[in-house]
Design a protein around this motif. Structure first.
Motif, PDB file in Angstrom:
ATOM      1  N   GLY A 125       0.807  -1.213   0.000  1.00 20.63           N
ATOM      2  CA  GLY A 125       0.000   0.000   0.000  1.00 20.63           C
ATOM      3  C   GLY A 125       0.839   1.262   0.000  1.00 20.63           C
ATOM      4  N   PHE A 126       1.823   1.322   0.889  1.00 24.15           N
ATOM      5  CA  PHE A 126       2.601   2.550   1.052  1.00 24.15           C
ATOM      6  C   PHE A 126       3.922   2.531   0.281  1.00 24.15           C
ATOM      7  CE2 PHE A 126       5.781   5.016   3.479  1.00 24.15           C
ATOM      8  CZ  PHE A 126       5.271   6.280   3.254  1.00 24.15           C
ATOM      9  N   ILE A 127       4.759   1.536   0.529  1.00 21.65           N
ATOM     10  CA  ILE A 127       6.090   1.498  -0.103  1.00 21.65           C
ATOM     11  C   ILE A 127       5.965   1.432  -1.626  1.00 21.65           C
ATOM     12  CG2 ILE A 127       8.244   0.180  -0.326  1.00 21.65           C
ATOM     13  CD1 ILE A 127       7.973   1.724   2.330  1.00 21.65           C
ATOM     14  N   ALA A 128       5.037   0.641  -2.132  1.00 20.53           N
ATOM     15  CA  ALA A 128       4.842   0.562  -3.585  1.00 20.53           C
ATOM     16  C   ALA A 128       4.468   1.930  -4.151  1.00 20.53           C
ATOM     17  CB  ALA A 128       3.766  -0.468  -3.924  1.00 20.53           C
ATOM     18  N   TRP A 129       3.641   2.648  -3.436  1.00 18.52           N
ATOM     19  CA  TRP A 129       3.213   3.980  -3.874  1.00 18.52           C
ATOM     20  C   TRP A 129       4.397   4.951  -3.880  1.00 18.52           C
ATOM     21  CZ3 TRP A 129       2.724   8.433  -0.687  1.00 18.52           C
ATOM     22  CH2 TRP A 129       2.145   9.528  -1.335  1.00 18.52           C
ATOM     23  N   VAL A 130       5.195   4.946  -2.797  1.00 19.79           N
ATOM     24  CA  VAL A 130       6.375   5.817  -2.730  1.00 19.79           C
ATOM     25  C   VAL A 130       7.341   5.473  -3.866  1.00 19.79           C
ATOM     26  CG1 VAL A 130       8.434   6.391  -1.360  1.00 19.79           C
ATOM     27  CG2 VAL A 130       6.196   6.243  -0.250  1.00 19.79           C
ATOM     28  N   ALA A 131       7.434   4.183  -4.214  1.00 17.58           N
ATOM     29  CA  ALA A 131       8.346   3.733  -5.271  1.00 17.58           C
ATOM     30  C   ALA A 131       7.843   4.081  -6.666  1.00 17.58           C
ATOM     31  CB  ALA A 131       8.571   2.236  -5.158  1.00 17.58           C
ATOM     32  N   GLY A 132       6.659   4.703  -6.761  1.00 16.11           N
ATOM     33  CA  GLY A 132       6.145   5.131  -8.059  1.00 16.11           C
ATOM     34  C   GLY A 132       5.130   4.194  -8.677  1.00 16.11           C
TER      35      GLY A 132
END
Length: 169
Positions: A125-132
């Motif tokens: 949810g979060f890390i994937a989003w931060v990674a683009g």
């Protein structure tokens, strides 16, 4: 043999910081990471469900933060910093004590599966989003493979800790 719940003395109390605790974290993290990678890189693809790419996600996250993001750094992040250290520390020092207070009597296996869901929310949810990437990777098939992988990680790492604590007692 008694069934360990999250509120028993051996599991609800914070472990002391010692060489044994550090070794327990590393062993549990290694076991959980091995199970996660076995599921996500071998079993799920063999079942036609798609394969996980945690190193790619770690590289994307590192790159988004402006840090070195080679394959080697992605592996260090996934295998060591997150899998072997951060996630088992999160279980021992944060999730397990909180779950023991919020849901006393909850068996460690259910508590650790809930922890795995929390890891999935954080990573996908979060890390994937931060990674683009889209949050939760757009809820594609790989999203659910990742959910199963994080739950497997949580249960295997916690089972390892339970086993090691019982041996030490």
């Amino acid at each position: 043999m008694a069934i360990a719940s999250t509120n028993s003395t051996s599991t609800a109390a914070l472990p002391g910081l010692s060489v044994n605790t550090v070794l327990m974290v590393l062993i549990a993290g290694a076991a959980g990471t091995l199970a996660f990678d076995l599921w996500g890189k071998a079993i799920a693809p063999l079942l036609g469900l798609g394969g996980l790419a945690p190193v790619g996600l770690a590289r994307g996250f590192l790159g988004a933060l402006g840090l070195p993001n080679s394959g080697a750094w992605g592996n260090v992040m996934h295998l060591f910093l997150v899998g072997a250290i951060a996630y088992p520390v999160g279980w021992l020092f944060i999730a397990r004590p909180i779950l023991a207070k919020v849901m006393p009597g909850l068996h460690w296996s259910i508590a650790s599966a809930l922890y795995g869901v929390g890891l999935w929310v954080f990573a996908i949810g979060f890390i994937a989003w931060v990674a683009g990437n889209p949050a939760f990777l757009g809820f594609t098939r790989i999203t659910w493979v990742a959910l199963a992988g994080h739950v497997i990680y949580g249960v295997v790492a916690a089972a390892t800790i339970v086993h090691l604590e019982r041996r030490a007692a």
